[in-house]
Design an enzyme around this catalytic site. Structure first.
Site, PDB file in Angstrom:
ATOM      1  N   GLU A  54       0.880  -1.158   0.000  1.00  0.00           N
ATOM      2  CA  GLU A  54       0.000   0.000   0.000  1.00  0.00           C
ATOM      3  C   GLU A  54       0.922   1.214   0.000  1.00  0.00           C
ATOM      4  O   GLU A  54       1.814   1.284   0.839  1.00  0.00           O
ATOM      5  CB  GLU A  54      -0.778   0.017   1.314  1.00  0.00           C
ATOM      6  CG  GLU A  54      -2.249  -0.191   1.186  1.00  0.00           C
ATOM      7  CD  GLU A  54      -2.900  -0.130   2.552  1.00  0.00           C
ATOM      8  OE1 GLU A  54      -3.494   0.901   2.852  1.00  0.00           O
ATOM      9  OE2 GLU A  54      -2.782  -1.113   3.307  1.00  0.00           O
ATOM     10  N   ARG A 289       5.630 -13.198   9.422  1.00  0.00           N
ATOM     11  CA  ARG A 289       6.275 -11.929   9.119  1.00  0.00           C
ATOM     12  C   ARG A 289       7.644 -11.895   9.790  1.00  0.00           C
ATOM     13  O   ARG A 289       7.904 -12.614  10.750  1.00  0.00           O
ATOM     14  CB  ARG A 289       5.411 -10.748   9.524  1.00  0.00           C
ATOM     15  CG  ARG A 289       5.296 -10.512  11.013  1.00  0.00           C
ATOM     16  CD  ARG A 289       4.161  -9.602  11.394  1.00  0.00           C
ATOM     17  NE  ARG A 289       4.135  -8.256  10.977  1.00  0.00           N
ATOM     18  CZ  ARG A 289       3.595  -7.683   9.875  1.00  0.00           C
ATOM     19  NH1 ARG A 289       3.086  -8.225   8.996  1.00  0.00           N
ATOM     20  NH2 ARG A 289       3.548  -6.473   9.631  1.00  0.00           N
ATOM     21  N   LYS A 299       4.656   0.582  11.090  1.00  0.00           N
ATOM     22  CA  LYS A 299       4.682   1.867  10.384  1.00  0.00           C
ATOM     23  C   LYS A 299       4.315   3.018  11.323  1.00  0.00           C
ATOM     24  O   LYS A 299       4.893   4.090  11.261  1.00  0.00           O
ATOM     25  CB  LYS A 299       3.675   1.854   9.230  1.00  0.00           C
ATOM     26  CG  LYS A 299       4.185   1.216   7.957  1.00  0.00           C
ATOM     27  CD  LYS A 299       3.120   1.314   6.857  1.00  0.00           C
ATOM     28  CE  LYS A 299       3.460   0.399   5.691  1.00  0.00           C
ATOM     29  NZ  LYS A 299       2.324   0.168   4.793  1.00  0.00           N
TER      30      LYS A 299
HETATM   31  P1  ATP Z   1      -0.169  -1.799   6.764  1.00  0.00           P
HETATM   32  O1  ATP Z   1      -0.483  -2.018   8.191  1.00  0.00           O
HETATM   33  O2  ATP Z   1      -0.107  -0.362   6.388  1.00  0.00           O
HETATM   34  O3  ATP Z   1      -0.929  -2.656   5.806  1.00  0.00           O
HETATM   35  P2  ATP Z   1       2.033  -3.476   6.037  1.00  0.00           P
HETATM   36  O4  ATP Z   1       3.323  -3.562   6.786  1.00  0.00           O
HETATM   37  O5  ATP Z   1       1.185  -4.675   5.900  1.00  0.00           O
HETATM   38  O6  ATP Z   1       1.325  -2.262   6.703  1.00  0.00           O
HETATM   39  P3  ATP Z   1       1.907  -3.244   3.148  1.00  0.00           P
HETATM   40  O7  ATP Z   1       2.287  -2.108   2.295  1.00  0.00           O
HETATM   41  O8  ATP Z   1       0.498  -3.695   3.120  1.00  0.00           O
HETATM   42  O9  ATP Z   1       2.371  -2.878   4.624  1.00  0.00           O
HETATM   43  O10 ATP Z   1       2.864  -4.476   2.877  1.00  0.00           O
HETATM   44  C1  ATP Z   1       3.298  -4.894   1.618  1.00  0.00           C
HETATM   45  C2  ATP Z   1       3.701  -6.333   1.669  1.00  0.00           C
HETATM   46  O11 ATP Z   1       4.773  -6.523   2.578  1.00  0.00           O
HETATM   47  C3  ATP Z   1       2.558  -7.215   2.156  1.00  0.00           C
HETATM   48  O12 ATP Z   1       2.476  -8.339   1.309  1.00  0.00           O
HETATM   49  C4  ATP Z   1       2.959  -7.571   3.558  1.00  0.00           C
HETATM   50  O13 ATP Z   1       2.463  -8.822   3.931  1.00  0.00           O
HETATM   51  C5  ATP Z   1       4.480  -7.559   3.484  1.00  0.00           C
HETATM   52  N1  ATP Z   1       5.079  -7.287   4.790  1.00  0.00           N
HETATM   53  C6  ATP Z   1       4.877  -6.224   5.572  1.00  0.00           C
HETATM   54  N2  ATP Z   1       5.558  -6.317   6.728  1.00  0.00           N
HETATM   55  C7  ATP Z   1       6.221  -7.503   6.677  1.00  0.00           C
HETATM   56  C8  ATP Z   1       7.109  -8.201   7.565  1.00  0.00           C
HETATM   57  N3  ATP Z   1       7.439  -7.709   8.756  1.00  0.00           N
HETATM   58  N4  ATP Z   1       7.587  -9.402   7.166  1.00  0.00           N
HETATM   59  C9  ATP Z   1       7.282  -9.904   5.966  1.00  0.00           C
HETATM   60  N5  ATP Z   1       6.446  -9.323   5.082  1.00  0.00           N
HETATM   61  C10 ATP Z   1       5.915  -8.135   5.430  1.00  0.00           C
HETATM   62 MG    MG Z   2      -0.838  -4.433   4.650  1.00  0.00          MG
END
Ligand code: ATP
Ligand code: MG
Length: 582
Positions: A54, A289, A299
């Site tokens: 996002e 994760r 974030k």
């Molecule tokens: P939000 O809470 O804003 O959704 P988010 O960390 O999930 O935050 P995204 O931009 O939706 O952010 O994440 C993009 C991709 O990165 C998604 O597929 C998410 O699953 C992956 N991702 C985010 N944080 C991690 C992490 N700590 N480890 C592995 N993958 C991650």
């Molecule tokens: Mg997300």
């Protein structure tokens, strides 16, 4: 042996095997996604993954994990990884984030272009299709427009122990729902007045299956579609559609989406029945994760660090953001190696920061040119050295790569040494400079300490010694001198004065925000120390972002923002050895 070190051992040469890799191998073996073509008849790869951020913030090391996983699998299996901005939520997204995300993915060494085209996509480009699909679900009786208030809906949703209650609007005629949805789109209603819901099961033990919302009214400007829309799809409805439109085979996401998988499949099944998508459909698989010790990756909390000026911006070298670790001096190769070593787990776990730092050392050791830096300077005066002599010394650019040549620097009567390399009264086992002791000035001469000068407070301000003119390193005479200590030095008149920023871990607690703890209480007050240091003269020519090993000290990088030939600034990336281990 911890899981961590087991993985590290397994991945020294080949990529570690993990359950996602195993899954792809088995799907390739069974030919599950073989023989597919796009509408123009072009063959589609049997492995298509996606990275779907996002655009609402800066990426961090956890996202790097997802990038390396998705793009890495596509690369390893000759497939494709699409770069998709999941920009279905109009109010939070900004172009600035889009640009920084693309930059981060490219920097990490991946590309969304392949021989089959440019696979950069925006979910908002699919709004027309998503809208049509929602209309289809309404007309097929798989969805309805609900007109309850948000409070009523929340109340009727039930909870983990109680089933939900059907909305009084659940059985309204299809035509009425369709009409309302079209008028929602035309802007006739206010935010929240109506919502489109999938008609599944209000008593499902899985809360996500209790008639989840699929389209809502949002009178908001979108960064790409402007004011064209005032209805927007919900994430759980949009995501499977985005995957199917892009012919994704393996949709990897983090564990918190496990309970959303039944709805993911429900959406795709209904739309396949409606002829929107061909089988085989994309499949979602969850992985744990990445949680990194001594770091936070939320974030919201990272934003707090920036807004409260606890760090100097998103690219502060102490931040776990990609822009931060890049400025710190991490290389894309080190991050890829780290992600490989961290492996992919099915259950939440913590990866130790030392795994990240170790990957960096392993990557930089064979690459980084060596250089000398005196970080805490003390003057050493070689009393019997000729007054105006600048005697050239030389050292290899890299000890294991003679082909990279030699660096040259002069030794003079006055040189800078490290404060800690002199002790007026040595402790037991101290072999460096103390009165009466001999040491080698590395790449230079053997010197014998004769004493020191002190200021009125008794602080040592200079050390005196004599040198042995026939002891120069690289000459025959050198072997006649046996010394127990070797220290580094730079010539006072020829040294380069530089600002050096000694960075360390941002937190002192391995799990700074675990269990709702206040992460601000765990901040490491010594995570940034700015000093003036004296460097080997050749570092004058360092380019921003160029990495070095400062002998005995660790890996350093010329700061990519502030460094210039007239104002040298170096960051410590990591020390030579882990000082945080038990
Ligand atoms: P939000 O809470 O804003 O959704 P988010 O960390 O999930 O935050 P995204 O931009 O939706 O952010 O994440 C993009 C991709 O990165 C998604 O597929 C998410 O699953 C992956 N991702 C985010 N944080 C991690 C992490 N700590 N480890 C592995 N993958 C991650
Ligand atoms: Mg997300």
């Amino acid at each position: 042996m911890s899981n961590d070190s087991k993985n590290a051992a397994a991945t020294d040469n080949a990529p570690a095997s993990n359950f996602l890799r195993g899954l792809i191998e088995s799907d390739i073996g069974s030919g599950k996604y073989a023989g597919r073509t796009d509408p123009n008849g072009n063959p589609l790869p049997s492995v298509i993954t996606r990275f779907p951020p996002e655009p609402n913030g800066y990426l961090h090391i956890g996202h790097a994990k997802s990038i390396c996983l998705n793009f890495g699998m596509a690369r390893d299996f000759g497939g494709r990884c699409t770069m998709r901005f999941d920009d279905t939520n109009p109010t939070k997204e900004e172009q600035e984030y889009v640009d920084s995300i693309l930059d981060a993915v490219k920097w990490l060494g991946f590309d969304w272009k392949d021989s089959g085209g440019d696979h950069l996509y925006f979910a908002s480009d699919y709004f027309d299709q998503m809208y049509m699909m929602a209309e289809y679900l309404l007309s097929a009786g798989h969805a309805y427009v609900d007109s309850q208030s948000a409070e009523e809906m929340a109340k009727n949703r039930g909870n983990f122990t109680e089933p939900g209650k059907n909305s009084p609007y659940r059985d309204r005629p299809v035509e009425e729902s369709l009409d309302l949805f079209r008028r929602m789109k035309l802007g006739e209603f206010k935010d929240g007045q109506h919502i489109v819901r999938a008609k599944i099961d209000m008593a499902s033990p899985n809360m996500n299956m209790r008639d989840p919302a699929i389209y809502r009214i949002r009178h908001a400007h979108h960064h790409r579609t402007g004011d064209k829309w005032c209805v927007y799809p919900m994430y759980d409805f949009a995501h499977p559609i985005e995957d199917a439109i892009e012919y994704i085979t393996h949709s990897f996401c983090t564990l918190e989406f496990q309970d959303h998988r039944p709805f993911y499949n429900w959406v795709l099944e209904r739309l396949a029945e409606g002829g929107f998508f061909k089988r085989p459909l994309p499949e979602q698989t969850e992985f744990a994760r990445l949680n990194l010790t001594y770091a936070i990756t939320s974030k919201r909390k990272l934003l707090q660090l920036v807004e409260e000026k606890i760090v100097d911006g998103w690219d502060d070298p102490r931040m776990p953001t990609i822009v931060g670790i890049r400025r710190r001096g991490y290389t894309p190769e080190a991050i890829q190696l780290f992600c490989e070593r961290a492996g992919v787990a099915k259950a939440d776990s913590w990866i130790d920061m030392s795994t990240l730092e170790g990957a960096l050392r392993d990557d930089l050791d064979p690459k980084a040119a060596r250089a000398i830096a005196v970080l805490k300077p003390l003057k050493l005066i070689i009393d019997n050295f000729p007054e105006n002599l600048a005697d050239e010394c030389s050292a290899p650019v890299h000890p294991h790569h003679p082909e990279r040549g030699q660096r040259k620097f002069p030794i003079t009567k006055e040189v800078w040494i490290e404060e800690e390399d002199f002790m007026e009264v040595p402790t037991k086992g101290y072999f460096r400079l103390f009165p009466g002791n001999k040491v080698r000035l590395k790449y230079g001469y053997v010197v014998e300490c004769t004493g020191c000068d002190k200021d009125e407070n008794g602080k040592v301000i200079a050390v005196h010694c004599n040198y042995f003119a026939d002891s120069k390193s690289g000459t025959e005479g050198a072997n006649n001198y046996k010394v127990k200590g070797t220290i580094h030095w730079v010539s006072v008149p020829h040294s380069l004065e530089a600002e050096v920023r000694l960075y360390d871990r941002l937190f002192t607690d391995p799990n700074p925000d675990a269990g709702g703890k206040d992460f601000k209480l765990a901040l490491n007050p010594n995570a940034k120390e700015v000093i003036t240091a004296y460097l080997e003269q050749g570092l004058r020519h360092a380019m921003p972002d160029e990495k070095f090993q400062f002998e005995r000290h660790g890996y350093f990088v010329a700061d990519r923002v502030d460094h210039s030939a007239t104002r040298p600034v170096f960051n410590r990336v990591v020390t030579l050895k882990d000082s945080w281990g038990k």
